[in-house]
Design a protein around this motif. Structure first.
Motif, short mmCIF file in Angstrom:
data_model
loop_
_atom_site.label_atom_id
_atom_site.label_comp_id
_atom_site.label_asym_id
_atom_site.label_seq_id
_atom_site.Cartn_x
_atom_site.Cartn_y
_atom_site.Cartn_z
N UNK A 53 0.85 -1.19 0.00
CA UNK A 53 0.00 0.00 0.00
C UNK A 53 0.88 1.24 0.00
N UNK A 54 0.63 2.16 -0.91
CA UNK A 54 1.37 3.42 -0.97
C UNK A 54 0.81 4.39 0.06
N UNK A 55 1.69 5.00 0.84
CA UNK A 55 1.28 5.95 1.87
C UNK A 55 1.66 7.38 1.53
N UNK A 56 2.79 7.57 0.89
CA UNK A 56 3.20 8.92 0.50
C UNK A 56 4.17 8.80 -0.67
N UNK A 57 4.23 9.83 -1.52
CA UNK A 57 5.15 9.76 -2.64
C UNK A 57 6.60 9.83 -2.17
N UNK A 58 7.47 9.26 -2.97
CA UNK A 58 8.90 9.34 -2.70
C UNK A 58 9.56 9.80 -4.00
N UNK A 59 10.60 10.61 -3.88
CA UNK A 59 11.12 11.31 -5.04
C UNK A 59 12.54 10.87 -5.36
N UNK A 60 12.84 10.87 -6.67
CA UNK A 60 14.12 10.40 -7.15
C UNK A 60 15.26 11.30 -6.72
N UNK A 61 16.46 10.75 -6.81
CA UNK A 61 17.66 11.49 -6.45
C UNK A 61 18.25 11.03 -5.14
N UNK A 62 17.41 10.91 -4.10
CA UNK A 62 17.87 10.43 -2.80
C UNK A 62 17.86 8.91 -2.78
N UNK A 63 18.67 8.28 -1.92
CA UNK A 63 18.61 6.82 -1.81
C UNK A 63 17.23 6.38 -1.33
N UNK A 64 16.76 5.27 -1.85
CA UNK A 64 15.53 4.65 -1.38
C UNK A 64 15.93 3.51 -0.45
N UNK A 65 15.46 3.55 0.78
CA UNK A 65 15.79 2.53 1.77
C UNK A 65 14.71 1.46 1.79
N UNK A 66 15.12 0.21 1.53
CA UNK A 66 14.23 -0.94 1.67
C UNK A 66 14.41 -1.49 3.09
N UNK A 112 6.29 -16.10 10.38
CA UNK A 112 6.53 -16.68 9.05
C UNK A 112 6.48 -15.63 7.94
N UNK A 113 6.27 -14.39 8.30
CA UNK A 113 6.12 -13.32 7.32
C UNK A 113 7.22 -12.28 7.51
N UNK A 114 7.27 -11.35 6.56
CA UNK A 114 8.13 -10.17 6.66
C UNK A 114 7.26 -8.93 6.48
N UNK A 115 7.41 -7.97 7.38
CA UNK A 115 6.84 -6.65 7.19
C UNK A 115 7.92 -5.80 6.51
N UNK A 116 7.52 -5.11 5.45
CA UNK A 116 8.49 -4.36 4.65
C UNK A 116 7.99 -2.94 4.42
N UNK A 117 8.92 -2.02 4.19
CA UNK A 117 8.53 -0.66 3.85
C UNK A 117 9.69 0.06 3.16
N UNK A 118 9.34 1.08 2.39
CA UNK A 118 10.32 1.94 1.74
C UNK A 118 10.27 3.32 2.38
N UNK A 119 11.40 4.01 2.30
CA UNK A 119 11.48 5.39 2.79
C UNK A 119 12.78 6.00 2.27
N UNK A 120 12.80 7.32 2.16
CA UNK A 120 14.04 8.04 1.96
C UNK A 120 14.68 8.32 3.33
N UNK A 121 15.97 8.58 3.40
CA UNK A 121 16.58 8.91 4.68
C UNK A 121 15.86 10.07 5.35
N UNK A 122 15.49 9.88 6.61
CA UNK A 122 14.77 10.89 7.42
C UNK A 122 13.37 11.17 6.90
N UNK A 123 12.88 10.38 5.94
CA UNK A 123 11.54 10.59 5.41
C UNK A 123 10.54 9.63 6.01
N UNK A 124 9.26 9.86 5.72
CA UNK A 124 8.22 8.97 6.24
C UNK A 124 8.17 7.67 5.44
N UNK A 125 7.39 6.73 5.93
CA UNK A 125 7.15 5.50 5.17
C UNK A 125 6.46 5.87 3.86
N UNK A 126 7.02 5.44 2.75
CA UNK A 126 6.42 5.72 1.44
C UNK A 126 5.49 4.59 1.01
N UNK A 127 5.94 3.35 1.20
CA UNK A 127 5.13 2.18 0.87
C UNK A 127 5.32 1.14 1.96
#
Length: 283
Positions: free
Chosen positions: A242-255, A262-277
């Motif tokens: 689920x997408x929560x907020x946009x994330x913008x190119x140029x900065x590293x994307x943290x997985x 038995x599962x993994x919770x995962x999320x993306x974010x930029x450094x110091x940014x909110x959860x994007x997905x």
């Protein structure tokens, strides 16, 4: 001055039940280009399993360039309903994997419009279109995918600025990925996605008001699904995001990934940014 388009929900719901089917050969070249785009390595011989979510590179509508709208999307009203709201994004989805498509086989995608609904958000109206894709290859069912597409207004919020979301936590596992313009452009090309927010910086910043190129939601989902498979040594059976907020190119994307039984919770974010997905992979 911005105008608010009329929206006839009952008319749009007339698209529920509409189907389309497309097929495409999964070639070694497609997989090799995907690996190159992601800076990954893997087999590209006929019969080898394709990486997770490779099907997003296949069976995409081939709309003529002259038939694209100002945002780069095909004009509305074909398979998908002609929602008049100006902004379109991929809000989330869920996948159930049965087996992997294999290189050298023809992949077929049968798509069905499942639902069209309306909600009211801080920025105005939101229209959600739910599409289910049934993907097969070599006479075998490969996966089922639900896609949640959202169309929204561009009118400003009347409730004042929203509080800034907190920075994303750091996962038990973390990987940094470049979001360079070259990578975003290559992924757009692989998926035949001409949405200008992913490669046209002047349009993205002037017309749509974003601070930079927008990292594709499906690209983030692919990176998270493949990261989950890397961590567990095998592909998950189920994956939802689920997408929560946009994330913008140029900065590293943290997985990020966190073990959850038995599962993994995962999320993306930029450094110091909110959860994007946010996503969850289950085995």
């Amino acid at each position: 001055m911005l105008t608010t388009p009329d929206l006839d929900l009952e008319h749009l719901r007339g698209w529920i039940g509409r189907e389309e089917t497309a097929s495409e050969l999964l070639t070694p070249t497609i997989v090799a280009r995907l690996y190159a785009t992601l800076d990954r390595e893997g087999p590209t011989d006929d019969g080898a399993e394709a990486p997770l979510l490779t099907h997003h590179c296949l069976c995409q509508p081939a709309a003529p360039t002259a038939a694209l709208g100002p945002d780069g999307h095909p004009q509305r009203g074909g398979f998908l309903p002609p929602v008049p709201l100006p902004r379109r994004m991929w809000a989330g989805g869920a996948l159930s994997f049965k087996t992997a498509p294999r290189i050298g086989q023809t992949v077929t995608r049968r798509s069905l419009v499942e639902d069209v609904t309306m909600k009211q958000g801080r920025s105005g109206r939101l229209c959600f279109v739910t599409v289910t894709h049934h993907v097969s290859s070599g006479g075998r069912d490969v996966l089922t995918e639900r896609q949640d597409i959202v169309y929204r207004d561009v009118t400003p919020s009347r409730g004042g600025p929203a509080a800034a979301p907190p920075p994303a936590p750091t996962g038990e596992h973390q990987r940094s990925i470049s979001t360079s313009p070259e990578r975003l452009f290559r992924y757009s090309a692989l998926t035949f996605n001409s949405h200008r927010i992913h490669f046209d910086f002047p349009y993205t910043t002037t017309e749509e008001g974003y601070p930079g190129l927008v990292v594709h939601g499906p690209l983030q989902a692919m990176l998270l699904a493949q990261y989950a498979a890397d961590l567990r040594g095998r592909a998950p059976q189920r994956f939802r995001f689920r997408s929560l907020s946009p994330v913008f190119g140029g900065a590293p994307l943290l997985l990020n990934a966190q073990d959850s039984g038995d599962a993994l919770e995962l999320w993306t974010a930029c450094p110091d940014g909110p959860v994007a997905m946010e996503a969850r992979a289950e085995w």
